[in-house]
Design an enzyme around this catalytic site. Structure first.
Site, PDB file in Angstrom:
ATOM      1  N   PHE A 170      76.084  84.370  55.841  1.00 33.64           N
ATOM      2  CA  PHE A 170      74.651  84.414  56.132  1.00 33.64           C
ATOM      3  C   PHE A 170      74.165  83.051  56.627  1.00 33.64           C
ATOM      4  O   PHE A 170      74.460  82.038  56.006  1.00 33.64           O
ATOM      5  CB  PHE A 170      73.937  84.796  54.835  1.00 33.64           C
ATOM      6  CG  PHE A 170      72.494  85.158  54.956  1.00 33.64           C
ATOM      7  CD1 PHE A 170      72.079  86.245  55.703  1.00 33.64           C
ATOM      8  CD2 PHE A 170      71.544  84.410  54.264  1.00 33.64           C
ATOM      9  CE1 PHE A 170      70.739  86.595  55.764  1.00 33.64           C
ATOM     10  CE2 PHE A 170      70.199  84.750  54.327  1.00 33.64           C
ATOM     11  CZ  PHE A 170      69.795  85.840  55.079  1.00 33.64           C
TER      12      PHE A 170
ATOM     13  N   SER B 224      81.605  85.056  52.448  1.00 37.48           N
ATOM     14  CA  SER B 224      80.331  85.499  51.881  1.00 37.48           C
ATOM     15  C   SER B 224      79.910  86.845  52.461  1.00 37.48           C
ATOM     16  O   SER B 224      80.632  87.823  52.280  1.00 37.48           O
ATOM     17  CB  SER B 224      79.272  84.421  52.095  1.00 37.48           C
ATOM     18  OG  SER B 224      78.155  84.695  51.305  1.00 37.48           O
ATOM     19  N   MET B 225      78.789  86.953  53.175  1.00 40.47           N
ATOM     20  CA  MET B 225      78.467  88.241  53.796  1.00 40.47           C
ATOM     21  C   MET B 225      79.541  88.628  54.811  1.00 40.47           C
ATOM     22  O   MET B 225      79.739  89.816  55.077  1.00 40.47           O
ATOM     23  CB  MET B 225      77.094  88.187  54.469  1.00 40.47           C
ATOM     24  CG  MET B 225      75.935  88.268  53.498  1.00 40.47           C
ATOM     25  SD  MET B 225      74.418  88.629  54.379  1.00 40.47           S
ATOM     26  CE  MET B 225      73.198  88.303  53.090  1.00 40.47           C
TER      27      MET B 225
ATOM     28  N   TRP C 297      80.254  88.505  49.408  1.00 42.14           N
ATOM     29  CA  TRP C 297      78.924  88.949  48.921  1.00 42.14           C
ATOM     30  C   TRP C 297      78.651  90.321  49.495  1.00 42.14           C
ATOM     31  O   TRP C 297      78.806  90.547  50.701  1.00 42.14           O
ATOM     32  CB  TRP C 297      77.865  87.960  49.398  1.00 42.14           C
ATOM     33  CG  TRP C 297      76.480  88.180  48.841  1.00 42.14           C
ATOM     34  CD1 TRP C 297      75.903  87.521  47.785  1.00 42.14           C
ATOM     35  CD2 TRP C 297      75.475  89.088  49.339  1.00 42.14           C
ATOM     36  NE1 TRP C 297      74.622  87.977  47.592  1.00 42.14           N
ATOM     37  CE2 TRP C 297      74.326  88.932  48.523  1.00 42.14           C
ATOM     38  CE3 TRP C 297      75.438  90.018  50.378  1.00 42.14           C
ATOM     39  CZ2 TRP C 297      73.152  89.662  48.718  1.00 42.14           C
ATOM     40  CZ3 TRP C 297      74.283  90.764  50.582  1.00 42.14           C
ATOM     41  CH2 TRP C 297      73.147  90.574  49.753  1.00 42.14           C
TER      42      TRP C 297
ATOM     43  N   ASP D 207      80.732  79.708  41.751  1.00 37.79           N
ATOM     44  CA  ASP D 207      79.879  80.330  42.769  1.00 37.79           C
ATOM     45  C   ASP D 207      78.602  80.865  42.120  1.00 37.79           C
ATOM     46  O   ASP D 207      78.658  81.783  41.299  1.00 37.79           O
ATOM     47  CB  ASP D 207      80.648  81.469  43.459  1.00 37.79           C
ATOM     48  CG  ASP D 207      79.966  81.977  44.723  1.00 37.79           C
ATOM     49  OD1 ASP D 207      78.740  81.842  44.845  1.00 37.79           O
ATOM     50  OD2 ASP D 207      80.690  82.518  45.586  1.00 37.79           O
TER      51      ASP D 207
ATOM     52  N   HIS E 233      80.585  78.419  46.138  1.00 37.38           N
ATOM     53  CA  HIS E 233      80.434  79.434  47.184  1.00 37.38           C
ATOM     54  C   HIS E 233      80.900  78.907  48.539  1.00 37.38           C
ATOM     55  O   HIS E 233      81.343  79.679  49.390  1.00 37.38           O
ATOM     56  CB  HIS E 233      78.964  79.856  47.272  1.00 37.38           C
ATOM     57  CG  HIS E 233      78.714  80.986  48.209  1.00 37.38           C
ATOM     58  ND1 HIS E 233      79.261  82.239  48.030  1.00 37.38           N
ATOM     59  CD2 HIS E 233      77.982  81.060  49.352  1.00 37.38           C
ATOM     60  CE1 HIS E 233      78.868  83.037  49.018  1.00 37.38           C
ATOM     61  NE2 HIS E 233      78.094  82.347  49.842  1.00 37.38           N
TER      62      HIS E 233
HETATM   63  O1  9J3 Z   1      76.695  85.005  53.303  1.00 37.07           O
HETATM   64  C1  9J3 Z   1      76.273  84.532  52.265  1.00 37.07           C
HETATM   65  O2  9J3 Z   1      76.304  83.318  51.963  1.00 37.07           O
HETATM   66  C2  9J3 Z   1      75.631  85.535  51.343  1.00 37.07           C
HETATM   67  C3  9J3 Z   1      74.891  84.962  50.205  1.00 37.07           C
HETATM   68  C4  9J3 Z   1      73.393  85.014  50.409  1.00 37.07           C
HETATM   69  O3  9J3 Z   1      72.802  84.048  50.789  1.00 37.07           O
HETATM   70  O4  9J3 Z   1      72.771  86.191  50.130  1.00 37.07           O
HETATM   71  C5  9J3 Z   1      71.354  86.153  50.049  1.00 37.07           C
HETATM   72  C6  9J3 Z   1      70.757  87.400  50.541  1.00 37.07           C
END
Ligand code: 9J3
Ligand code: ZN
Length: 310
Positions: A111, A179-180, A204, A225, A257
């Site tokens: 993200f 993450s995403m 995530w 994380d 993270h």
């Molecule tokens: O891609 C990410 O770092 C997902 C973590 C995040 O900020 O989710 C918040 C909606």
């Protein structure tokens, strides 16, 4: 460092339908046996015929931990203006064509992040013998399901239209992401079971359950994380994968993270081993995955089933 030499006795029995690549492999081996005869197969030069996807020299602890592997790497930039379904990116690939085609991996950022956040993995993995595509997403706020679709669009571009398409074996593909983008990695594997490997990094996702995934999946979590806590992301993702799927959970020690956003030897060595084992069917790397690595200064915890016998 954590592993001991693998022995055939350590294999689990196979208990699932053979993958298409394994059927093809068996067919290729049979054809070669028919043409060259059995005596040739016992010579040193016959090793490549055992596994046509094997690339590079036999690995060691130091070779999988090294900043670069045996292949020199070239790179080419892909403009967002010339593609659809994802946001462009950079392709890292072995410069030489003398070893034939390679498997390929697309990697998505998290993200608000860009391909630059995953760039360290490009040459690190490509130098071991993979074509690696670090991508930008259409928008930096795209959600995991969209990132999964974009990973698949990037693989399609890579194998069908990119300038390096002839260097790739399009049946041997994998996905990674942070993450995403790690959540998207699971989405991509769920949507395209023909993928040979998936590696979500501090993933995530709001979807906590992945019983649909049959692609061999290595999930990497970080003990510190606070954005995608392992207790509500990486751990349930891992636990929900079918036990019949080749799966592993690596929890990094003293990590955050954002540990996957800079050079990390623990991530690299197990990612290389996972991609080699499942994209290249290269059992020489099984020694690093089985027996399961022990906890250490860099590994908080490691769970998994040893790779199923091919
Ligand atoms: O891609 C990410 O770092 C997902 C973590 C995040 O900020 O989710 C918040 C909606
Ligand atoms: Zn689910």
């Amino acid at each position: 460092m954590h592993s001991t030499p693998h022995t055939p006795a350590g294999h689990r029995g196979s208990h699932r339908t053979p993958r298409p690549t394994r059927r093809r492999l068996a067919g290729a081996a049979a054809a070669i046996t028919a043409v060259v005869g059995l005596s040739t197969l016992t010579s040193p030069g016959a090793q490549a015929a055992d596994n046509p996807y094997e690339r590079g020299p036999a690995p060691t602890q130091s070779s999988i931990e090294a900043l670069r592997g045996p292949y020199s790497v070239s790179e080419t930039s892909v403009s967002s203006l010339g593609v659809t379904g994802f946001g462009g990116g950079t392709i890292y690939y072995p410069t030489s064509t003398s070893d034939g085609t390679f498997g390929a991996v697309a990697i998505a950022p998290g993200f608000t992040a860009y391909q630059s956040s995953m760039a360290w993995l490009g040459p690190r993995l490509a130098s071991q013998g993979f074509v690696v595509f670090t991508i930008d997403t259409n928008s930096t706020v795209d959600q995991p399901a969209s990132r999964g679709e974009q990973l698949l669009a990037a693989l399609d571009y890579l194998t069908e239209r990119s300038t390096v398409r002839t260097r790739i074996d399009s049946s041997r593909l994998g996905v990674m992401g942070h993450s995403m983008g790690g959540g998207g990695t699971l989405e991509a594997a769920k949507d395209r079971p023909s993928l040979q490997a998936a590696i979500p990094l501090t993933p995530w996702n709001t979807d906590k359950t992945w019983p649909e995934v049959s692609t061999p999946t290595l999930i990497v979590g970080a003990d510190g994380d606070t954005i995608a806590p392992v207790a509500s992301h990486a751990e349930p993702f891992y636990s929900s994968l079918p036990s019949s799927t080749d799966r592993a959970y690596l929890e990094l020690n003293s990590a955050t993270h954002f540990s996957p956003n800079s050079s990390n030897t623990t991530i690299a060595k197990y990612s290389i081993s996972w991609l080699k084992r499942f994209i290249d069917n290269d059992t020489r790397y099984e020694q690093f995955l089985c027996p399961l690595p022990s906890s250490s200064l860099t590994i908080e915890e490691y769970r998994g089933n040893c790779p199923h016998t091919s």
